[in-house]
Design a protein around this motif. Structure first.
Motif, PDB file in Angstrom:
ATOM      1  N   ARG A 108       0.836  -1.212   0.000  1.00  0.00           N
ATOM      2  CA  ARG A 108       0.000   0.000   0.000  1.00  0.00           C
ATOM      3  C   ARG A 108       0.865   1.253   0.000  1.00  0.00           C
ATOM      4  O   ARG A 108       0.610   2.209  -0.743  1.00  0.00           O
ATOM      5  N   VAL A 109       1.917   1.255   0.821  1.00  0.00           N
ATOM      6  CA  VAL A 109       2.835   2.404   0.883  1.00  0.00           C
ATOM      7  C   VAL A 109       3.494   2.615  -0.480  1.00  0.00           C
ATOM      8  O   VAL A 109       3.578   3.744  -0.979  1.00  0.00           O
ATOM      9  N   LEU A 110       3.968   1.535  -1.100  1.00  0.00           N
ATOM     10  CA  LEU A 110       4.644   1.649  -2.392  1.00  0.00           C
ATOM     11  C   LEU A 110       3.715   2.160  -3.486  1.00  0.00           C
ATOM     12  O   LEU A 110       4.153   2.899  -4.376  1.00  0.00           O
ATOM     13  N   ALA A 111       2.446   1.777  -3.449  1.00  0.00           N
ATOM     14  CA  ALA A 111       1.504   2.185  -4.486  1.00  0.00           C
ATOM     15  C   ALA A 111       1.029   3.622  -4.306  1.00  0.00           C
ATOM     16  O   ALA A 111       0.517   4.222  -5.253  1.00  0.00           O
ATOM     17  N   ASN A 112       1.191   4.187  -3.123  1.00  0.00           N
ATOM     18  CA  ASN A 112       0.723   5.545  -2.843  1.00  0.00           C
ATOM     19  C   ASN A 112       1.602   6.553  -3.575  1.00  0.00           C
ATOM     20  O   ASN A 112       2.813   6.600  -3.345  1.00  0.00           O
ATOM     21  N   PRO A 113       1.022   7.389  -4.464  1.00  0.00           N
ATOM     22  CA  PRO A 113       1.844   8.351  -5.213  1.00  0.00           C
ATOM     23  C   PRO A 113       2.549   9.370  -4.316  1.00  0.00           C
ATOM     24  O   PRO A 113       3.491  10.030  -4.758  1.00  0.00           O
ATOM     25  N   ALA A 114       2.117   9.491  -3.067  1.00  0.00           N
ATOM     26  CA  ALA A 114       2.798  10.400  -2.135  1.00  0.00           C
ATOM     27  C   ALA A 114       4.225   9.945  -1.864  1.00  0.00           C
ATOM     28  O   ALA A 114       5.081  10.759  -1.497  1.00  0.00           O
ATOM     29  N   LEU A 115       4.516   8.646  -2.032  1.00  0.00           N
ATOM     30  CA  LEU A 115       5.871   8.147  -1.843  1.00  0.00           C
ATOM     31  C   LEU A 115       6.698   8.551  -3.053  1.00  0.00           C
ATOM     32  O   LEU A 115       6.505   8.045  -4.146  1.00  0.00           O
TER      33      LEU A 115
END
Length: 195
Positions: A108-115
Motif C-alpha cells: 500500500r505504501v509503495l503504491a501511494n503516489p505520495a511516496l
C-alpha cells in the motif's frame, strides 16, 4: 535543535541495543517532537523473527541455515500496518538483504503516489535468504521509480545504472517534483559544508 526541520520521521529499529542508542540520539538532538521510534522489525506479515545481535552494523534476520548463540527474538509487523493512514514521502531502508520481505509488507505504501523516493542498498545480501534483488529493481521500475545518484553540492539527481556497485541507491518517482524540492529546500550546514 530541530526547530528548522519541517518533516516528521518514523524510525524503526528491531534490536534493543540499537534502539536504546536511537532513543539517546533523538533526545540529544532534541528531536522528540519530530521522530517516533518503534522497537520492532518489519516483514511481509506480523510475527516474530530471530536476529543476530552482536554483528554491529551488519546484524540481520537469521536465515534458516544460520544459527547464532546470541540471537534475539523480535516482534515484526508490516510497514503498511505500522504506517496506517500516513503517507510517507521517503523510505530509507537498511535491512541487510531482507528488503524483499519488508517491501512485500509495504504494498500500500509503495503504491501511494505520495511516496516520492526510496533509498535502498541492494548489494547482494538478499542471496542469504534466496531473494532475487533484480526483482526488487523491476518492481520499483514498474511502480515508476528511477534509479538515481544524488549530488548534494549541486542538489541534483542523475540517472544511475541500477546495478552500480556499492553504497545506497536512490529510487525516485516523479523526478520533476523531487528535483524541484531539492532546488527549493533551505540550505543547511553539516560539518562546515553548506548543503
Amino acid at each position: 535543535g530541530g526547530g528548522g526541520i519541517g518533516a516528521a520521521c518514523l524510525s524503526i529499529e528491531p534490536l534493543p541495543q540499537a534502539f536504546a542508542a536511537l532513543r539517546r540520539n533523538i533526545a540529544v538532538n532534541d528531536m522528540g517532537g519530530r521522530v517516533q521510534a518503534l522497537n520492532l522489525g518489519l516483514a511481509s506479515q506480523p510475527g516474530v523473527l530471530r536476529f543476530t545481535s552482536r554483528l554491529d552494523t551488519v546484524n540481520h534476520v537469521l536465515s534458516k541455515e544460520e544459527d547464532h548463540a546470541d540471537a534475539v527474538e523480535v516482534p515484526v509487523r508490516t510497514l503498511d500496518e505500522v504506517v496506517g493512514d500516513a503517507s510517507p514521502a521517503l523510505l530509507k531502508m537498511d535491512v541487510e538483504g531482507y528488503e524483499t520481505e519488508v517491501l512485500a509488507g509495504a504494498q500500500r505504501v509503495l503504491a501511494n503516489p505520495a511516496l516520492r523516493a526510496l533509498i535502498l542498498e541492494l548489494n547482494g545480501s538478499g542471496r542469504r535468504y534466496g531473494f532475487d534483488e533484480d526483482a526488487i529493481r523491476r518492481q520499483l521500475r514498474d511502480l515508476g521509480f528511477t534509479a538515481c545518484a544524488y549530488r548534494p553540492f549541486e542538489r541534483a539527481l542523475t540517472p544511475r545504472a541500477e546495478t552500480a556497485a556499492g553504497g545506497n541507491t536512490l529510487f525516485a518517482r516523479d523526478l520533476e517534483y523531487v528535483e524541484n524540492r531539492l532546488r527549493t529546500a533551505p540550505a543547511f550546514r553539516v560539518s562546515g559544508w553548506e548543503l
